[in-house]
Design an enzyme around this catalytic site. Structure first.
Site, PDB file in Angstrom:
ATOM      1  N   HIS A  50      34.064   7.246  13.780  1.00  0.00           N
ATOM      2  CA  HIS A  50      35.494   7.067  13.583  1.00  0.00           C
ATOM      3  C   HIS A  50      35.868   6.480  12.303  1.00  0.00           C
ATOM      4  CE1 HIS A  50      37.478   3.107  15.156  1.00  0.00           C
ATOM      5  NE2 HIS A  50      36.384   2.706  14.539  1.00  0.00           N
ATOM      6  N   CYS A  78      37.550  -0.709   8.219  1.00  0.00           N
ATOM      7  CA  CYS A  78      37.581   0.241   9.117  1.00  0.00           C
ATOM      8  C   CYS A  78      38.203   1.577   8.601  1.00  0.00           C
ATOM      9  CB  CYS A  78      38.270  -0.100  10.342  1.00  0.00           C
ATOM     10  SG  CYS A  78      37.671  -1.579  11.351  1.00  0.00           S
ATOM     11  N   HIS A 106      32.664   5.151   9.944  1.00  0.00           N
ATOM     12  CA  HIS A 106      31.621   4.194  10.538  1.00  0.00           C
ATOM     13  C   HIS A 106      31.680   4.697  11.945  1.00  0.00           C
ATOM     14  CE1 HIS A 106      35.468   2.061  11.498  1.00  0.00           C
ATOM     15  NE2 HIS A 106      34.650   1.213  12.389  1.00  0.00           N
ATOM     16  N   HIS A 122      30.557   3.162  16.537  1.00  0.00           N
ATOM     17  CA  HIS A 122      30.344   2.349  17.403  1.00  0.00           C
ATOM     18  C   HIS A 122      29.428   2.934  18.722  1.00  0.00           C
ATOM     19  CE1 HIS A 122      33.107  -0.655  15.496  1.00  0.00           C
ATOM     20  NE2 HIS A 122      34.071   0.286  15.580  1.00  0.00           N
ATOM     21  N   ASP A 150      31.062  11.546  23.614  1.00  0.00           N
ATOM     22  CA  ASP A 150      29.952  11.067  23.483  1.00  0.00           C
ATOM     23  C   ASP A 150      29.094  11.819  21.990  1.00  0.00           C
ATOM     24  OD1 ASP A 150      27.445   9.076  23.491  1.00  0.00           O
ATOM     25  OD2 ASP A 150      26.515  10.577  24.886  1.00  0.00           O
ATOM     26  N   HIS A 151      28.563  10.982  21.025  1.00  0.00           N
ATOM     27  CA  HIS A 151      28.211  11.741  20.077  1.00  0.00           C
ATOM     28  C   HIS A 151      28.864  12.577  19.247  1.00  0.00           C
ATOM     29  CE1 HIS A 151      24.291   9.761  21.633  1.00  0.00           C
ATOM     30  NE2 HIS A 151      23.776  10.097  20.485  1.00  0.00           N
ATOM     31  N   GLU A 209      35.013  -1.733  21.732  1.00  0.00           N
ATOM     32  CA  GLU A 209      34.384  -1.411  20.589  1.00  0.00           C
ATOM     33  C   GLU A 209      33.235  -2.021  20.253  1.00  0.00           C
ATOM     34  OE1 GLU A 209      37.838   0.081  17.348  1.00  0.00           O
ATOM     35  OE2 GLU A 209      36.818  -1.890  17.040  1.00  0.00           O
TER      36      GLU A 209
END
Lengths: 144, 144, 144, 144, 144, 144
Positions: free
Chosen positions: A19, A38, A42, A44, A82-83, A130
């Site tokens: 994100h 942020c 990047h 998490h 996810d991913h 996060e």
């Protein structure tokens, strides 16, 4: 019928996603000042925890089958995020700045109606990590 | 001078980054078949651990000052990769497919010469965690 | 062809199982003296980690696809032992006293031949956690 | 007799202690420059892990009884250092600057002779965590 | 006397136990459909957390001595369930289907009267972890 | 203006410190009886978590910038207590017996007025971990 204990059960699932934080109504400079690092792309390893409250059904010893809760989390949330790149790849997050706060609210809104279909059950909390250090938690409250 | 104990010290640091796995010499279909969901843009909370071996200096009780090791990790690695998109934003990862294996090797190559400048010290291991479940470890070995 | 870095990758999986420690060639009293509370039926959330060593294939950046390693662990190990009673329910553990040591060896023996079928790869370690405090590790060594 | 698998078992224990880093042969200014904030009195939740290698005894499935290893750690180490000020309260740490490195070596020296009394067993590693980020590890090696 | 701060303290203990989920008033097929793999004998490393609320006594700085809380948890809970088969070996769990929900309630019922004997103290929550992913929490609430 | 979701965000920071528990109005013998081994000088890796509640500002997606919360924790708490002896080295803890309970209250009192300066925000909880097993939590409640 006698009184039944009211218990909360909680299930945790994990997902990996990218994100960046960028507010559409701010300039690039304002975004960088507001979000700092942020503001750049990047990602998490996120964890999400859903808490469901209800009476313990005496015949089964369960509030709600944890397998059902796991399946709902997988189908409604993990399978979608996810991913993925949360800013562009997830239909139910369109137009959402993917802060921890907004993710917690969006996950609540998506999961809550399904939990209601289980007899006596209510969603009482979505917790979104996060990282171990940064957490957001939503219980369905709103400003007056 | 008497014999000194040889000890390994290890420092862990964390960073958050986005990546996708995509091999330039493969087609899009081959990439998807090879990397599966990792072919799409996502991200992780990574941990990196550096292990340094050397004799314990009797006057200080240290192999190498852990503060120096922390500073090197911050300057050479974390400062370059934290809150970044590893595929495009990091000069020393240019042309590197950012698998866990390749990151461990690239981090070793960047850190190892600096550790050598500390008297009696050698880098013995870089461990790179994509998550608690997926780890790559490099000790400087190569094929013959 | 140039030298390739040799890297170790590691995958962790978890399972829940019951066991008790009881040696068939000892009396009940001797078993209780030897194993203490572990002589009675109890259980654990186990973790197993498999480490594979090999050269990093330049075209893919991988030693072996972590997805393949995960699949092997699921099919050969987790699918057999998860939610089982290790003393009686698992064919490949028949006649094995399910100590952490013996589980690590049995898992190695079951996984190792399959890892060998991946070009250039070798299994180098099985680590078995009964808890965060109790671990057994097997690398394929035997007494002379 | 047939070959036996050689396995490593590991036991972790935790203790809470205070320490400060101060080298007796340095001035106060030099100590502050060398150790920084670690020069002042502070403390940690430490973890210590002891690894023992040996053949798996076929009759019991154990290298060494983990209960014996736990008891040795409790008696020889934890009972001496838990809830203590390491600089002054622990006889076997007298004249030891309590760095992570020196603690790992001192713990090895205290535990190793006792492990040798167990048939076929040898201590192969002491790992000392000051925190999840700072670790020292000693395997009994010395400079030539 | 001036107002005192009201604080919650929490103590965590761990235990290892076996269980299976099987409802006596259901057929074998219904049990398998309801509980899935949890219908077979397996086990967990459980954690239990007890939270006690009360005013901070000014002379001691404590709500209740954490050592007393630890001792109560050990005597009333851990000593009864650790290294046991929860379905048959624990008197206070007789006739209880050992789901996470029912364990949380049974632990509350056993611990709560003892906490009441400490001046100004009340038990406010029992949290029972089957794993990091599955949790049940009971605060003494019942249906009307 | 429409209703806004009210979310809690939480930030965790860690520090290392020494302490001993000793009540000034008790004799040495009474202190030892009351606090046991905690009466002697020892230390911990502490964690502190601060929870802030407020509406999610639609333009930014944030309750309060987590970077601001991190900075406040660092400046007001961590910078004062990290690598210190809590009994004597910290001005805002003078005359405070450094139990987990009293630390949670002291941290609340120091942080709460600063959180109030952020529009719509309130501190709702301070959680103080001495270890994973011992926790104190303060929400600003007092006895009548």
């Amino acid at each position: 019928m006698s009184q039944l204990p009211v218990v909360e059960i909680r299930r945790r699932e994990e997902f990996c996603a990218a994100h960046r934080l960028h507010a559409p109504n701010l300039s690039d400079g304002e975004n960088l000042a507001l979000y700092g690092p942020c503001n750049t792309l990047h990602g998490h390893n996120y964890s999400v925890e859903a808490t469901v409250r209800g009476p313990v059904e005496p015949g089964t010893g369960m509030v709600m089958n944890l397998t059902d809760l796991m399946r709902l989390l997988q189908e409604l949330l993990i399978g979608e995020v996810d991913h993925k790149y949360l800013n562009t790849d997830v239909p139910f997050l369109a137009d959402v700045i993917p802060t921890a706060e907004n993710l917690a609210v969006a996950f609540w809104n998506r999961l809550q109606p399904q939990i209601e279909t289980f007899k006596g059950c209510q969603l009482t909390r979505i917790r979104l990590y996060e990282s171990q250090n940064n957490v957001a938690e939503y219980c369905g409250l709103t400003t007056p």
